[in-house]
Design an enzyme around this catalytic site. Sequence first.
Site, PDB file in Angstrom:
ATOM      1  CB  VAL A 164      -0.923   0.014   1.241  1.00  0.00           C
ATOM      2  CG1 VAL A 164      -1.809   1.261   1.233  1.00  0.00           C
ATOM      3  CG2 VAL A 164      -1.762  -1.257   1.307  1.00  0.00           C
ATOM      4  CE  LYS A 165       4.635   4.994  -4.627  1.00  0.00           C
ATOM      5  NZ  LYS A 165       4.740   5.217  -6.073  1.00  0.00           N
ATOM      6  CB  VAL A 166       0.434   5.813   2.610  1.00  0.00           C
ATOM      7  CG1 VAL A 166       0.012   6.959   3.502  1.00  0.00           C
ATOM      8  CG2 VAL A 166      -0.569   4.675   2.693  1.00  0.00           C
TER       9      VAL A 166
END
Length: 217
Positions: free
Chosen positions: A82-84
């Site tokens: 997951v890229k945040v």
Amino acid sequence: MKFFIDSGNLDDITRMVPLGIVDGVTTNPSLMAKEKGDPREIIRKICQVVKGPVSAEVIATDVAGMIAQGRELASIDPHVVVKVPFTREGVEATKVLSGEGHRVNVTLIFSPTQALIAAKVGAAYVSPFVGRLDDIATDGMALIEQIVEIYGHYDFRTEILVASVRHPMHIVEAARMGADVCTCPPSVIEACFKHPLTDIGLEKFLKDWHKSQEAKG
Ligand code: E4P
């Protein structure tokens, strides 16, 4: 050093996999916006092809939204990271998502303090954008050097993922500094395969060989 492909294009990624050097993929909303089709399905197919970490970015900017989207992205395939984005909300969401066992790539890193904070909340990767710093006459690779030095003092498990790579010299410097990952657009990987002396050398080897065969009759 691991090589990731910075692309959302399944064809480009599929073409590079047989090289045997593709360890993973990073995407971002701008890259995904270029692709036709269901983004979820594209990410799923990329995971199947690459069989390594594939970063997919949340679009929400509030904590609850990032957490919900992060969980949803992670459910696409076990390879999804997951890229945040690095914001206050992003940091809070990273703490929760990584606490749940999801791998998080904290992106849009432009300073060593951002990298330090991301590591403290359990990010699996930090993505410092070297090319965008170079674009504003700031030494992007100097940031990588600082992060490598800082992380070297502690036991963080966060991997340094050099992003916004624009040319092969970024790869060379990243490897010399001991960065964990370099994510490259396909064009930068292609550029690493071009060397005029290799082409000239091969041409001469083959010419000499064929000439000798003709002489032998
Ligand atoms: C990283 O994960 C980003 O997708 C990417 O490297 C951004 O690169 P750009 O600055 O060339 O857009």
